[in-house]
Enzyme design. Structure first.
Site, mmCIF file in Angstrom:
data_model
loop_
_atom_site.group_PDB
_atom_site.id
_atom_site.type_symbol
_atom_site.label_atom_id
_atom_site.label_comp_id
_atom_site.label_asym_id
_atom_site.label_seq_id
_atom_site.Cartn_x
_atom_site.Cartn_y
_atom_site.Cartn_z
ATOM 1 C CG ASP A 154 -0.040 -3.992 2.712
ATOM 2 O OD1 ASP A 154 0.327 -3.478 1.638
ATOM 3 O OD2 ASP A 154 -0.289 -3.319 3.733
ATOM 4 C CB SER B 17 3.230 1.450 6.246
ATOM 5 O OG SER B 17 2.023 1.652 6.929
ATOM 6 C CG HIS C 261 -0.354 0.282 2.523
ATOM 7 N ND1 HIS C 261 -0.043 -0.697 3.437
ATOM 8 C CD2 HIS C 261 0.015 1.445 3.115
ATOM 9 C CE1 HIS C 261 0.469 -0.166 4.525
ATOM 10 N NE2 HIS C 261 0.525 1.144 4.347
#
Length: 473
Positions: free
Chosen positions: A141, A214, A97
């Protein structure tokens, strides 16, 4: 919006007395323990942080609220995330992402360590490098990047490190763009399944994670990367002690596949399992009230041919105990594609064992993000992104026949855009009487129109042809 609050603390200054000096010299043994802990944390950070990079992305992504629930509208976006150098030749793992819709990906390498804020060096050109996206696995992801550099500091992804609930962990990343930030916490859960409808399992931690973390590492006190930080549960958008990291074993599996194939290859056996609940166990008279049960068998699949049946309770796969549905999914996920799979089950109260071949499962193509050269295919006169109708697009659209035409990928979301009524998946076959064969021809043809000129597009939508007419802005 980043909200920052500052607090001012007052301190009282006094002369140290002889008693105070003696008291400090006779510090309790607990202070030595704290010093040892402090030293060990510093060593871990020194070991891992040189391999943690900041990732800056510019590109296109879905608009948060564009008022059309049945269309895909994308807008220009910028994002900051974190990555981990996993090979000294420039291979970097991050979250999918973070780089979704990326037109340009840049990696900011960490600066040399500084002992004081006076020694901190500004970022220079040599530390910022363009990166190539080698592949993504959106279901988990994860994404793999490559920069053209050698002899970089890196960390090794290991499968043999045991994660323990309650152990100290560190998170390193770029929260809110603040690169090379370190936070500390514990492992709250070794295997947490946040979504009961999604078998993906994470390491849960209370180490502070915020937007920008992230793709960064979750590290144990030995400096082992035990996971890749990927999501948080938050009411306010920031850390609330509920962070989740993809386990290192899955990260390493995806890394090896993305590096070798550009995609992740997993196995399928033609069977579906679900979680056993006490009610389900009582209703079916199962031998155990927990674990995973085979709920569906593909009549033409390998599991059925090998002898598996619905209501079989899965005990182990490849000698890995199956205590819940996530264990079943993980065992299939990590099984080699070129080996027989061993599955042990309970049928009633009778233990049974099967060995069966596997097939390779590929994730469904993401129609927007997997189309290359997105920026090159922006047609600003029509405020849409398009691509040529090649074999890949024909398979995505489940279309046979002619290769002529231009596929509309998405709306651009540009302000004051002309209303062409084009929709994603439309195929522009012609402008007036001119058939279209390529994106470049579409651009050339549109360049001949002036403001106010009538434009007629011959468009195929859902297998039917229609005209779309408008005036050029």
């Amino acid at each position: 919006m980043l909200l920052a609050a500052s607090a001012h603390a007052q301190s009282v200054v006094s002369r140290p007395s002889a008693v105070g000096i003696v008291a400090r010299s006779e510090a309790p043994a607990s202070s030595n323990i704290l010093r040892e802990l402090d030293t060990s944390i510093e060593k871990v950070v020194t070991k891992v942080s040189p391999a943690v990079v900041q990732i800056a992305v510019t590109g296109y992504g879905p608009a948060e609220d564009h008022g059309h629930t049945d269309t895909a509208k994308i807008v220009r976006q910028r994002a900051i995330g974190t990555g981990i150098i996993v090979d000294h030749d420039g291979y970097i793992i991050t979250n999918a992402h973070v780089v979704e819709g990326a037109q340009r990906i840049r990696v900011i390498l960490p600066p040399p360590p500084a002992d004081s804020f006076l020694d901190v060096q500004p970022i220079h050109a040599g530390q910022i490098m363009d990166a190539t996206l080698l592949g993504t696995h959106k279901e988990v992801d994860l994404a793999l990047l490559k920069i053209e550099a050698t002899n970089l500091p890196s960390v090794h992804l290991r499968n043999d490190v045991r994660v323990r609930q309650g152990e100290l962990v560190l998170a390193i990343g770029s929260p809110e763009g603040l690169r090379d930030s370190v936070t500390m916490g514990v492992v709250s859960s070794v295997a947490r399944q946040p979504d009961p409808d999604n078998p993906m399992v994470y390491i849960q931690t209370d180490a502070a994670l915020n937007p920008g973390n992230s793709g960064g590492p979750l590290v144990d006190v030995e400096g082992n990367v035990i996971g890749v930080n990927t999501l948080i549960f938050s009411q306010g958008g920031g850390s609330e002690g509920l962070g989740f990291a993809i386990p290192a074993e899955i990260v390493n599996f995806d890394y090896q596949h993305l590096r070798k194939y550009g995609r992740v290859q997993r196995v399928a056996i033609g069977a579906i399992a679900q979680t056993i609940t006490p009610t389900l166990a009582a209703g079916l008279g199962l031998a155990r009230s927990w674990g995973a049960i085979i709920s569906n068998i593909n009549p033409d699949g390998l599991a059925g041919a090998a002898g598996l049946r619905t209501e079989d309770v899965v005990v182990a796969i490849d000698d890995r105990p199956i205590v819940a549905l996530p264990d079943f999914i993980a065992a299939l996920y990590l099984h080699p594609t070129d080996q027989l799979l061993k599955i042990d089950v309970l049928r009633g109260t009778s233990p049974m064992s099967f060995k069966l071949p596997v097939t390779v499962y590929h994730d469904k193509v993401d129609e927007l993000a997997d189309i290359p050269g997105l920026q090159k295919n922006l047609i600003w006169q029509l405020s849409v992104f398009v691509t040529d109708l090649d074999e890949k697009m024909k398979s995505v659209l489940h279309r046979d026949g002619s290769d002529s035409g231009i596929v509309v990928v998405a709306e651009s979301g540009a302000p004051n855009a002309v209303d062409t009524r084009l929709q994603p998946r439309d195929i522009i076959c012609a402008i007036a009487h001119t058939p279209l064969q390529s994106v470049s021809q579409l651009r050339t043809t549109l360049s001949t129109f002036k403001s106010g000129d009538p434009v007629v597009l011959h468009v195929e939508r859902d297998g039917k042809l229609q005209y779309l007419a408008f005036e050029m802005e």
